[in-house]
Design a protein around this motif. Structure first.
Motif, PDB file in Angstrom:
ATOM      1  N   VAL A  77       0.862  -1.181   0.000  1.00 24.15           N
ATOM      2  CA  VAL A  77       0.000   0.000   0.000  1.00 24.15           C
ATOM      3  C   VAL A  77       0.896   1.227   0.000  1.00 24.15           C
ATOM      4  N   PRO A  78       0.671   2.155  -0.946  1.00 22.83           N
ATOM      5  CA  PRO A  78       1.491   3.370  -0.932  1.00 22.83           C
ATOM      6  C   PRO A  78       1.257   4.150   0.359  1.00 22.83           C
ATOM      7  N   SER A  79       2.333   4.610   0.983  1.00 22.09           N
ATOM      8  CA  SER A  79       2.185   5.432   2.180  1.00 22.09           C
ATOM      9  C   SER A  79       2.128   6.891   1.760  1.00 22.09           C
ATOM     10  N   ASP A  80       1.966   7.769   2.718  1.00 23.11           N
ATOM     11  CA  ASP A  80       1.854   9.188   2.408  1.00 23.11           C
ATOM     12  C   ASP A  80       3.143   9.764   1.847  1.00 23.11           C
ATOM     13  N   SER A  81       4.284   9.229   2.259  1.00 20.29           N
ATOM     14  CA  SER A  81       5.550   9.741   1.715  1.00 20.29           C
ATOM     15  C   SER A  81       5.839   9.040   0.381  1.00 20.29           C
ATOM     16  N   GLY A  83       7.037   7.129  -2.703  1.00 17.38           N
ATOM     17  CA  GLY A  83       7.911   6.008  -2.974  1.00 17.38           C
ATOM     18  C   GLY A  83       8.032   4.971  -1.875  1.00 17.38           C
ATOM     19  N   THR A  84       7.326   5.142  -0.777  1.00 15.21           N
ATOM     20  CA  THR A  84       7.408   4.143   0.278  1.00 15.21           C
ATOM     21  C   THR A  84       6.066   3.416   0.405  1.00 15.21           C
ATOM     22  N   PHE A  85       6.153   2.211   0.914  1.00 17.25           N
ATOM     23  CA  PHE A  85       4.978   1.349   1.013  1.00 17.25           C
ATOM     24  C   PHE A  85       4.974   0.648   2.359  1.00 17.25           C
ATOM     25  N   TYR A  86       3.793   0.258   2.783  1.00 22.54           N
ATOM     26  CA  TYR A  86       3.674  -0.675   3.894  1.00 22.54           C
ATOM     27  C   TYR A  86       2.855  -1.842   3.384  1.00 22.54           C
ATOM     28  N   TRP A  87       2.896  -2.930   4.107  1.00 19.04           N
ATOM     29  CA  TRP A  87       2.290  -4.171   3.628  1.00 19.04           C
ATOM     30  C   TRP A  87       1.110  -4.557   4.500  1.00 19.04           C
ATOM     31  N   ILE A  88       0.098  -5.120   3.851  1.00 16.44           N
ATOM     32  CA  ILE A  88      -1.095  -5.599   4.556  1.00 16.44           C
ATOM     33  C   ILE A  88      -1.374  -7.039   4.132  1.00 16.44           C
ATOM     34  N   ASP A  89      -2.002  -7.768   5.040  1.00 18.07           N
ATOM     35  CA  ASP A  89      -2.404  -9.150   4.783  1.00 18.07           C
ATOM     36  C   ASP A  89      -3.870  -9.130   4.365  1.00 18.07           C
ATOM     37  N   ILE A  90      -4.161  -9.669   3.204  1.00 18.19           N
ATOM     38  CA  ILE A  90      -5.519  -9.638   2.661  1.00 18.19           C
ATOM     39  C   ILE A  90      -6.521 -10.342   3.587  1.00 18.19           C
ATOM     40  N   ASP A  91      -6.054 -11.313   4.374  1.00 12.88           N
ATOM     41  CA  ASP A  91      -6.952 -12.078   5.249  1.00 12.88           C
ATOM     42  C   ASP A  91      -7.072 -11.521   6.660  1.00 12.88           C
ATOM     43  N   ASP A  92      -6.292 -10.510   6.981  1.00 19.83           N
ATOM     44  CA  ASP A  92      -6.327  -9.926   8.318  1.00 19.83           C
ATOM     45  C   ASP A  92      -7.623  -9.136   8.490  1.00 19.83           C
ATOM     46  N   MET A 100      -6.914  -1.789   1.047  1.00 19.74           N
ATOM     47  CA  MET A 100      -6.954  -2.803  -0.003  1.00 19.74           C
ATOM     48  C   MET A 100      -7.237  -2.147  -1.349  1.00 19.74           C
ATOM     49  N   ARG A 101      -8.148  -1.186  -1.359  1.00 14.25           N
ATOM     50  CA  ARG A 101      -8.481  -0.474  -2.604  1.00 14.25           C
ATOM     51  C   ARG A 101      -7.261   0.289  -3.119  1.00 14.25           C
ATOM     52  N   LYS A 102      -6.527   0.971  -2.233  1.00 12.01           N
ATOM     53  CA  LYS A 102      -5.310   1.691  -2.652  1.00 12.01           C
ATOM     54  C   LYS A 102      -4.326   0.746  -3.320  1.00 12.01           C
ATOM     55  N   MET A 104      -4.938  -2.198  -4.790  1.00 10.19           N
ATOM     56  CA  MET A 104      -5.456  -2.702  -6.064  1.00 10.19           C
ATOM     57  C   MET A 104      -5.423  -1.616  -7.150  1.00 10.19           C
ATOM     58  N   VAL A 105      -5.757  -0.394  -6.796  1.00  8.23           N
ATOM     59  CA  VAL A 105      -5.724   0.705  -7.768  1.00  8.23           C
ATOM     60  C   VAL A 105      -4.293   0.929  -8.246  1.00  8.23           C
ATOM     61  N   ARG A 106      -3.336   0.890  -7.324  1.00 11.34           N
ATOM     62  CA  ARG A 106      -1.933   1.076  -7.696  1.00 11.34           C
ATOM     63  C   ARG A 106      -1.488  -0.015  -8.660  1.00 11.34           C
ATOM     64  N   ARG A 107      -1.860  -1.253  -8.395  1.00 16.71           N
ATOM     65  CA  ARG A 107      -1.475  -2.352  -9.288  1.00 16.71           C
ATOM     66  C   ARG A 107      -2.133  -2.214 -10.659  1.00 16.71           C
ATOM     67  N   ARG A 108      -3.391  -1.758 -10.690  1.00 16.91           N
ATOM     68  CA  ARG A 108      -4.061  -1.536 -11.971  1.00 16.91           C
ATOM     69  C   ARG A 108      -3.367  -0.412 -12.742  1.00 16.91           C
ATOM     70  N   GLU A 109      -2.976   0.649 -12.037  1.00 22.27           N
ATOM     71  CA  GLU A 109      -2.273   1.757 -12.684  1.00 22.27           C
ATOM     72  C   GLU A 109      -0.946   1.283 -13.278  1.00 22.27           C
ATOM     73  N   GLN A 110      -0.277   0.348 -12.608  1.00 18.90           N
ATOM     74  CA  GLN A 110       0.956  -0.212 -13.158  1.00 18.90           C
ATOM     75  C   GLN A 110       0.670  -0.948 -14.471  1.00 18.90           C
ATOM     76  N   MET A 111      -0.447  -1.675 -14.512  1.00 21.92           N
ATOM     77  CA  MET A 111      -0.829  -2.367 -15.734  1.00 21.92           C
ATOM     78  C   MET A 111      -1.118  -1.370 -16.855  1.00 21.92           C
ATOM     79  N   VAL A 112      -1.821  -0.287 -16.526  1.00 21.57           N
ATOM     80  CA  VAL A 112      -2.122   0.740 -17.523  1.00 21.57           C
ATOM     81  C   VAL A 112      -0.825   1.371 -18.031  1.00 21.57           C
TER      82      VAL A 112
END
Length: 159
Positions: A77-81, A83-92, A100-102, A104-112
């Motif tokens: 998940v992109p953080s506020d700063s 170029g940095t990210f933190y990680w989340i567990d989809i099942d947590d 989760m939306r952030k 998924m949107v970031r990954r879709r933008e990479q595909m675009v």
């Protein structure tokens, strides 16, 4: 001139001096060093371990109990700063819809972004080649994605 531009210049110089068109970047790196470009300073042990942990998190694949299909367990998940990210567990259960939306949107933008660059590269290739060497690829990936998902189901049935 930026560091990237200097490196690009060294790549061109390598091609000119060696005549090679297929580049092994390890060989190019040694060439650059021989021309006075310094090797990078190694990362700190904590940075190296964090990189290994990111790679490990990306490779966590679980199986959906209902469909039997694989899914990624951890998501960046992109953080506020920048170029940095933190990680989340989809099942947590504490993982929020917003995070989760952030991700998924970031990954879709990479595909675009990849699709745009592929399209520009194809346009250029086709503009400098005769018609019989043109390459066309569909950019709507929806059907391809569904075919691959169905093939996964077919593989499970065959096993």
């Amino acid at each position: 001139m930026s560091k990237i531009q200097e490196l690009q210049k060294l790549i061109r110089l390598y091609r000119e001096e060696t005549g090679k068109s297929e580049l092994d970047m390890h060989e190019v790196a040694l060439f650059c060093f021989s021309k006075g470009w310094p090797f990078p300073v190694p990362k700190s042990p904590a940075d190296m371990l964090a990189s290994l942990l990111r790679d490990a998190a990306r490779q966590v694949v679980r199986t959906d109990k209902e469909s039997g299909r694989p899914y990624r367990g951890y998501h960046a998940v992109p953080s506020d700063s920048q170029g940095t990210f933190y990680w989340i567990d989809i099942d947590d259960p504490e993982t929020t819809f917003g995070n989760m939306r952030k991700s998924m949107v970031r990954r879709r933008e990479q595909m675009v972004d990849d699709g745009v660059q592929l399209s520009l590269d194809l346009d250029h290739w086709n503009s400098i080649r005769p018609d019989d060497e043109h390459i066309t690829l569909p950019m709507d990936l929806g059907l391809d994605i569904e075919w691959r998902k169905n093939a996964m189901d077919d593989d499970k049935k065959a096993a």
